[in-house]
Design a protein around this motif. Sequence first.
Motif, PDB file in Angstrom:
ATOM      1  N   HIS A   1       3.801  46.583  49.428  1.00  0.00           N
ATOM      2  CA  HIS A   1       2.940  45.458  49.042  1.00  0.00           C
ATOM      3  C   HIS A   1       1.614  45.529  49.806  1.00  0.00           C
ATOM      4  N   ALA A   2       1.701  45.763  51.109  1.00  0.00           N
ATOM      5  CA  ALA A   2       0.491  45.850  51.934  1.00  0.00           C
ATOM      6  C   ALA A   2      -0.368  47.044  51.523  1.00  0.00           C
ATOM      7  N   ARG A   3       0.260  48.180  51.284  1.00  0.00           N
ATOM      8  CA  ARG A   3      -0.485  49.387  50.892  1.00  0.00           C
ATOM      9  C   ARG A   3      -1.235  49.157  49.594  1.00  0.00           C
ATOM     10  N   ARG A   4      -0.525  48.656  48.593  1.00  0.00           N
ATOM     11  CA  ARG A   4      -1.156  48.434  47.285  1.00  0.00           C
ATOM     12  C   ARG A   4      -2.237  47.360  47.348  1.00  0.00           C
ATOM     13  N   GLY A   5      -2.035  46.355  48.189  1.00  0.00           N
ATOM     14  CA  GLY A   5      -3.007  45.266  48.293  1.00  0.00           C
ATOM     15  C   GLY A   5      -4.199  45.586  49.164  1.00  0.00           C
ATOM     16  N   GLY A   6      -4.063  46.633  49.986  1.00  0.00           N
ATOM     17  CA  GLY A   6      -5.161  47.007  50.857  1.00  0.00           C
ATOM     18  C   GLY A   6      -5.291  46.118  52.075  1.00  0.00           C
ATOM     19  N   PHE A   7      -4.196  45.477  52.470  1.00  0.00           N
ATOM     20  CA  PHE A   7      -4.235  44.671  53.687  1.00  0.00           C
ATOM     21  C   PHE A   7      -3.221  45.197  54.689  1.00  0.00           C
ATOM     22  N   PRO A   8      -3.494  44.995  55.995  1.00  0.00           N
ATOM     23  CA  PRO A   8      -2.615  45.551  57.018  1.00  0.00           C
ATOM     24  C   PRO A   8      -1.278  44.812  57.100  1.00  0.00           C
ATOM     25  N   ALA A   9      -0.292  45.498  57.619  1.00  0.00           N
ATOM     26  CA  ALA A   9       0.995  44.900  57.991  1.00  0.00           C
ATOM     27  C   ALA A   9       1.314  45.479  59.362  1.00  0.00           C
ATOM     28  N   ASN A  10       0.637  44.953  60.386  1.00  0.00           N
ATOM     29  CA  ASN A  10       0.727  45.525  61.723  1.00  0.00           C
ATOM     30  C   ASN A  10       2.109  45.375  62.338  1.00  0.00           C
ATOM     31  N   THR A  11       2.751  44.246  62.100  1.00  0.00           N
ATOM     32  CA  THR A  11       4.107  44.012  62.575  1.00  0.00           C
ATOM     33  C   THR A  11       4.890  43.347  61.457  1.00  0.00           C
ATOM     34  N   VAL A  12       6.078  43.865  61.168  1.00  0.00           N
ATOM     35  CA  VAL A  12       6.960  43.277  60.162  1.00  0.00           C
ATOM     36  C   VAL A  12       8.306  43.059  60.824  1.00  0.00           C
ATOM     37  N   SER A  13       8.762  41.816  60.844  1.00  0.00           N
ATOM     38  CA  SER A  13      10.032  41.479  61.480  1.00  0.00           C
ATOM     39  C   SER A  13      10.899  40.678  60.537  1.00  0.00           C
ATOM     40  N   VAL A  14      12.198  40.972  60.542  1.00  0.00           N
ATOM     41  CA  VAL A  14      13.144  40.151  59.782  1.00  0.00           C
ATOM     42  C   VAL A  14      13.309  38.835  60.526  1.00  0.00           C
ATOM     43  N   VAL A  15      13.239  37.733  59.814  1.00  0.00           N
ATOM     44  CA  VAL A  15      13.457  36.422  60.410  1.00  0.00           C
ATOM     45  C   VAL A  15      14.963  36.273  60.637  1.00  0.00           C
ATOM     46  N   ALA A  16      15.360  36.121  61.887  1.00  0.00           N
ATOM     47  CA  ALA A  16      16.779  36.038  62.237  1.00  0.00           C
ATOM     48  C   ALA A  16      17.341  34.645  61.991  1.00  0.00           C
ATOM     49  N   ASN A  17      16.507  33.621  62.144  1.00  0.00           N
ATOM     50  CA  ASN A  17      16.963  32.254  61.982  1.00  0.00           C
ATOM     51  C   ASN A  17      15.757  31.342  61.891  1.00  0.00           C
ATOM     52  N   GLU A  18      15.964  30.150  61.420  1.00  0.00           N
ATOM     53  CA  GLU A  18      14.914  29.134  61.365  1.00  0.00           C
ATOM     54  C   GLU A  18      15.452  27.847  61.963  1.00  0.00           C
ATOM     55  N   PHE A  19      14.573  27.081  62.624  1.00  0.00           N
ATOM     56  CA  PHE A  19      14.970  25.780  63.124  1.00  0.00           C
ATOM     57  C   PHE A  19      13.741  24.908  63.284  1.00  0.00           C
ATOM     58  N   GLY A  20      13.958  23.628  63.428  1.00  0.00           N
ATOM     59  CA  GLY A  20      12.881  22.672  63.590  1.00  0.00           C
ATOM     60  C   GLY A  20      13.400  21.443  64.295  1.00  0.00           C
ATOM     61  N   PRO A  21      12.624  20.371  64.340  1.00  0.00           N
ATOM     62  CA  PRO A  21      13.041  19.168  65.048  1.00  0.00           C
ATOM     63  C   PRO A  21      14.400  18.637  64.602  1.00  0.00           C
ATOM     64  N   GLN A  22      14.695  18.757  63.313  1.00  0.00           N
ATOM     65  CA  GLN A  22      15.957  18.256  62.786  1.00  0.00           C
ATOM     66  C   GLN A  22      17.161  19.000  63.334  1.00  0.00           C
ATOM     67  N   THR A  23      16.952  20.219  63.849  1.00  0.00           N
ATOM     68  CA  THR A  23      18.045  21.013  64.408  1.00  0.00           C
ATOM     69  C   THR A  23      18.655  20.348  65.636  1.00  0.00           C
ATOM     70  N   ALA A  24      17.901  19.520  66.340  1.00  0.00           N
ATOM     71  CA  ALA A  24      18.391  18.844  67.535  1.00  0.00           C
ATOM     72  C   ALA A  24      19.616  17.990  67.232  1.00  0.00           C
ATOM     73  N   SER A  25      19.739  17.513  66.014  1.00  0.00           N
ATOM     74  CA  SER A  25      20.888  16.660  65.673  1.00  0.00           C
ATOM     75  C   SER A  25      22.199  17.437  65.699  1.00  0.00           C
ATOM     76  N   LEU A  26      22.134  18.762  65.720  1.00  0.00           N
ATOM     77  CA  LEU A  26      23.339  19.593  65.757  1.00  0.00           C
ATOM     78  C   LEU A  26      23.811  19.871  67.185  1.00  0.00           C
ATOM     79  N   ALA A  27      23.008  19.489  68.195  1.00  0.00           N
ATOM     80  CA  ALA A  27      23.339  19.769  69.587  1.00  0.00           C
ATOM     81  C   ALA A  27      24.505  18.902  70.048  1.00  0.00           C
ATOM     82  N   ALA A  28      25.336  19.482  70.926  1.00  0.00           N
ATOM     83  CA  ALA A  28      26.436  18.728  71.506  1.00  0.00           C
ATOM     84  C   ALA A  28      25.875  17.666  72.436  1.00  0.00           C
ATOM     85  N   SER A  29      26.455  16.518  72.425  1.00  0.00           N
ATOM     86  CA  SER A  29      25.975  15.416  73.282  1.00  0.00           C
ATOM     87  C   SER A  29      26.474  15.535  74.691  1.00  0.00           C
TER      88      SER A  29
END
Length: 94
Positions: free
Chosen positions: A66-94
């Motif tokens: 995709h980067a090659r054909r589009g002519g834009f760089p892809a200097n670093t490509v990483s697989v996203v291992a997980n996602e979280f946000g503020p709502q994730t705090a509700s899963l924490a043990a009390s």
Amino acid sequence: MKRFMIEREIPGASQLSQAELADIAKASNDVVAGLDVPYTWVNSYVAGDKIYCVHETEHVDTILEHARRGGFPANTVSVVANEFGPQTASLAAS
């Protein structure tokens, strides 16, 4: 599909106009349409001299093509291992 974080080093990225970003988006969309594999551009973020993109596909090689054909760089490509946000705090043990 796997989710990938792509770091693109583009000097002056934060100075790009909306018209220039629209041109980049069009080029990206055109490439995605021609890849003939499942591929989703989720979103991109501009910060300083970099653009961080989130894309979904099965293989890193597809991201690089995709980067090659589009002519834009892809200097670093990483697989996203997980996602979280503020709502994730509700899963924490009390």
